[in-house]
Scaffold this active site. Structure first.
Site, PDB file in Angstrom:
ATOM      1  N   ALA A   1     -16.169 -19.345 -17.022  1.00 31.90           N
ATOM      2  CA  ALA A   1     -17.313 -18.636 -17.599  1.00 31.90           C
ATOM      3  C   ALA A   1     -16.913 -17.184 -17.800  1.00 31.90           C
ATOM      4  O   ALA A   1     -16.493 -16.514 -16.849  1.00 31.90           O
ATOM      5  CB  ALA A   1     -18.530 -18.738 -16.681  1.00 31.90           C
TER       6      ALA A   1
ATOM      7  N   CYS B   1     -20.105 -15.985  -6.260  1.00 31.04           N
ATOM      8  CA  CYS B   1     -18.847 -16.488  -5.686  1.00 31.04           C
ATOM      9  C   CYS B   1     -18.657 -16.047  -4.236  1.00 31.04           C
ATOM     10  O   CYS B   1     -17.533 -16.022  -3.732  1.00 31.04           O
ATOM     11  CB  CYS B   1     -17.649 -16.065  -6.537  1.00 31.04           C
ATOM     12  SG  CYS B   1     -17.773 -16.639  -8.240  1.00 31.04           S
TER      13      CYS B   1
ATOM     14  N   ALA C   1     -15.325 -16.206 -14.209  1.00 26.12           N
ATOM     15  CA  ALA C   1     -15.249 -17.102 -13.059  1.00 26.12           C
ATOM     16  C   ALA C   1     -14.544 -18.391 -13.450  1.00 26.12           C
ATOM     17  O   ALA C   1     -14.564 -18.802 -14.616  1.00 26.12           O
ATOM     18  CB  ALA C   1     -16.654 -17.411 -12.543  1.00 26.12           C
TER      19      ALA C   1
END
Length: 250
Positions: free
Chosen positions: A185, A201, A170
């Site tokens: 991440a 998300c 992400a």
């Protein structure tokens, strides 16, 4: 102030190998934290370092951490996407994006970079971070891909069915006074069931994966080494500071 929330097209929009390099060649502090870093402490340290960079009293820094299990909410987070609000602590991150999970086995990399020295192009920065992740995955024979309309890096999962893919990394950031903070991440070996407490998300029709889930058993140190090499190819030289304990040190 800009938030990194805009999903990009699948094609790069800039030459990240040149535009994101500093013309003066000054190396970036490369700091790896020991143990698990509490999220509030990370936020405070990032903000302080970014402010100091903007004022010209500190140099750029890349800070690699692991957090205890927690959820963070970006500026676009919908309360309906927090499925288990009492499972882990939930923090307002102040970054772009929606809900995400952080925890042991996930490499979180915070980038405090001065875009005044790196082309002043936020979209190019996001492309560079995506490319950095893709290059890191490639070092372990994992094919990471961009996806039209979705920020982050994805892995095709034909073993799960036609058209299936999982997110392995992400991206969420913020830029203030042309200095970045927050970052990426990458799922190395986290407990993937911990993602069940959120809609990661905001995407409901695809899953999440990790190096371990894909059958790649690697250490965090190996991933860190590949990350550093990939960063240097796209952003320039790094240097390990004398003290790796103080992210706020100039």
């Amino acid at each position: 102030m800009a938030l990194l929330t805009e999903a990009l097209t699948s094609e790069p929009i800039c030459d990240t190998g040149t535009k994101l390099m500093r013309a003066d060649g000054v190396p970036v502090d490369w700091t790896i934290a020991d143990g698990l870093t509490p999220y509030p402490e990370a936020l405070t340290a990032m903000r302080a370092r970014a402010a100091a960079i903007a004022e010209g009293t500190a140099g750029e820094q890349v800070w690699l951490v692991e957090h205890p299990p927690l959820y963070t909410a970006g500026t676009s987070a919908s309360p309906a996407d927090l499925l288990a609000p009492n499972r882990f602590p939930v923090y307002d991150a102040g970054r772009g994006g929606q809900y995400t999970y952080h925890g042991p086995g996930q490499r979180v990399v915070y980038f405090m970079l001065d875009l005044r020295q790196r082309g002043r192009d936020v979209r190019c920065l996001v492309q560079g971070l995506e490319g950095l992740i893709i290059d890191t995955l490639a070092a372990f024979n994992i094919k990471g891909e961009r996806r039209e309309g979705r920020i982050g890096v994805w892995v095709a999962r034909p073993d799960k069915g036609p058209g299936r893919e999982d997110k392995i990394a992400a991206i969420g950031g913020r830029v203030s006074r042309w200095v970045t903070f927050h970052g990426i991440a990458i799922n190395v070996m986290p407990t993937l069931s911990h993602f069940d407490g959120i809609v990661p998300c905001g995407i409901i029709d695809q899953g999440v994966t990790s190096f371990e889930d894909l059958g790649h058993l690697v250490s965090m140190a190996e991933v860190d080494s590949a990350l550093r090499a990939a960063f240097e190819r796209r952003f320039g030289a790094t240097a390990s500071p004398a003290s790796e304990a103080l992210v706020t040190a100039a």
